[in-house]
Design a protein around this motif. Structure first.
Motif, PDB file in Angstrom:
ATOM      1  N   GLY A 190       0.777  -1.351  -0.019  1.00  0.00           N
ATOM      2  CA  GLY A 190       0.150  -0.187   0.107  1.00  0.00           C
ATOM      3  C   GLY A 190       0.896   1.222  -0.040  1.00  0.00           C
ATOM      4  O   GLY A 190       0.488   2.332   0.325  1.00  0.00           O
ATOM      5  N   CYS A 191       2.122   1.244  -0.247  1.00  0.00           N
ATOM      6  CA  CYS A 191       2.930   2.336  -0.269  1.00  0.00           C
ATOM      7  C   CYS A 191       2.619   3.333  -1.487  1.00  0.00           C
ATOM      8  O   CYS A 191       2.774   2.797  -2.590  1.00  0.00           O
ATOM      9  N   TYR A 192       2.349   4.461  -1.350  1.00  0.00           N
ATOM     10  CA  TYR A 192       2.121   5.329  -2.372  1.00  0.00           C
ATOM     11  C   TYR A 192       3.116   5.984  -2.988  1.00  0.00           C
ATOM     12  O   TYR A 192       3.111   6.712  -4.130  1.00  0.00           O
ATOM     13  N   ALA A 223       5.688   3.870  -3.821  1.00  0.00           N
ATOM     14  CA  ALA A 223       5.569   2.892  -4.884  1.00  0.00           C
ATOM     15  C   ALA A 223       4.784   3.161  -6.234  1.00  0.00           C
ATOM     16  O   ALA A 223       5.183   3.035  -7.304  1.00  0.00           O
ATOM     17  N   TYR A 224       3.632   3.731  -5.696  1.00  0.00           N
ATOM     18  CA  TYR A 224       2.472   3.982  -6.871  1.00  0.00           C
ATOM     19  C   TYR A 224       3.096   5.071  -7.695  1.00  0.00           C
ATOM     20  O   TYR A 224       3.082   5.057  -8.807  1.00  0.00           O
ATOM     21  N   ARG A 280       5.763   3.791  -9.905  1.00  0.00           N
ATOM     22  CA  ARG A 280       5.127   2.874 -11.019  1.00  0.00           C
ATOM     23  C   ARG A 280       4.640   3.921 -12.096  1.00  0.00           C
ATOM     24  O   ARG A 280       4.981   3.672 -13.417  1.00  0.00           O
TER      25      ARG A 280
END
Lengths: 289, 78
Positions: free
Chosen positions: A53-55, A57-58, A61
């Motif tokens: 759930g790390c944003y 990381a989002y 991406r």
């Protein structure tokens, strides 16, 4: 890197790892894929060890899906959470000492423009609030004063998340953290205004709630850095561990913060504005044809 | 045992939204299959953060994704 290095020599396909073969066949190299097609092509980032759930990381991406020219891009990072995912991508990644990303990027960009005068090579720095505004502050500011032509992206989680939760210059005032029990006594640094004053030609602040907008901002920052000078993006990427946000609420938190203090903001100099208007006019004409 | 997201493909195919795919923090974890017009989860890559459930159920009120427990054997097959 260039496309020649990506291609697999004939006859070797069955010996290469599955992920690599997929990347060459269905990846974004040499194509102009839209960020809205994510999930329908092989992405440049692979599995990474960032928290569920790390944003941040989002954001990374979306960043890799939005690169205008991934085969000719070099990404720089420093100690911090972001490097865990940045280093797992099919784009060359330079991992400097803590805080020296912008100094390394300055030299790298200059060297690339001498070595490849006929090619466009993009250099992008992605580091956290600690790497750019606390420990690397001097080098970040001086790269902007020198008007070095590369993009700096700050993924701001408002805490030193990797080392247990110390306060950073970007933590909000009054906030108690696990390793800062007395609460922060000073205001959050206004990085966007600093970047404008220091000579960045394109500055944006963004919360990761809209992939299309993130992609557009990143694209613009990279294209402006090619021709005009330093560009800066300040992105809110929450730390759900140190801020104790349940993973299911992470996007809700990003939406909440967007309404409070991370409202989308974009600023550019007049010449950059003209450049983008011209570019968009050309793109529209091509679509009509 | 792992806690992973699972798409009810029949329900999902009724809509043409792809929103969960666009908000997942993991690369190539939630993918879109144009043949069946639905999203699907690569179980090995899912970390069980439930952001897709928030997008599908709380924001869009479509309730096409649920969290399920799977055993490592089941994930290895997928």
């Amino acid at each position: 890197m260039g496309l020649e290095y990506v291609r697999i020599s004939p006859g070797f396909e069955k010996y290469m790892p599955r992920d690599y073969v997929d990347l060459v066949k269905y990846g974004p190299f040499g194509k102009q894929l839209d960020v809205m097609q994510m999930g329908q092509f092989k992405e440049l980032v692979e599995e990474h060890p960032m928290c569920a759930g790390c944003y941040m990381a989002y954001f990374i991406r979306v960043f890799y899906a939005a690169l205008p020219n991934p085969e000719d891009t070099i990404v720089l990072g420093t100690a911090g959470c972001a490097r865990l995912a940045l280093s797992q991508a099919a784009v060359p990644f330079v991992y400097g000492n803590y805080g020296d990303t912008n100094a390394v990027a300055s030299g790298l960009k200059r060297a690339l423009s001498i070595r490849f005068p006929d090619k466009v090579k993009d250099v992008v720095v992605i580091a956290g609030d600690g790497g750019l505004i606390d420990i690397g502050f001097g080098m970040t500011m001086h790269s902007w004063f020198r008007r070095e032509k590369f993009t700096t992206i700050m993924v701001d989680n408002e805490v030193y998340g990797n080392t247990g939760g110390q306060e950073s210059g970007m933590s909000p005032k009054g906030l108690q953290l696990k390793m800062a029990p007395l609460g922060k006594k000073f205001d959050k640094i206004n990085a966007v205004e600093l970047a404008k004053t220091a000579g960045c030609v394109y500055v944006a602040r963004i919360s990761p709630t809209n992939p299309k907008r993130i992609a557009k901002t990143i694209r613009r920052a990279i294209l402006a850095a090619r021709h005009f000078g330093p560009t800066f993006i300040h992105a809110y990427t929450s730390c759900n561990i140190e801020y104790s946000i349940p993973t299911r609420e992470v996007l809700a938190d990003a939406r909440k913060r967007e309404k409070q203090d991370f409202k989308f903001y974009e600023w550019m100099t007049d010449e950059v504005k003209e450049f983008f208007e011209e570019l968009e006019r050309k793109e529209k004409q091509e679509v009509k044809k | 045992m792992y806690f992973v997201a699972d798409v009810k493909e029949n329900e999902c195919a009724k809509y043409n939204c792809k929103q969960c795919v666009l908000f997942c923090p993991e690369p190539n974890c939630l993918n879109f299959k144009s043949g069946t017009n639905s999203a699907w989860v690569w179980y090995d890559r899912c970390k069980g953060c439930e952001i897709c459930v928030y997008v599908c159920s709380d924001l869009l009120k479509r309730h096409c994704i649920e969290m399920v427990m799977v055993t490592p054997k089941a994930t290895a097959k997928s």
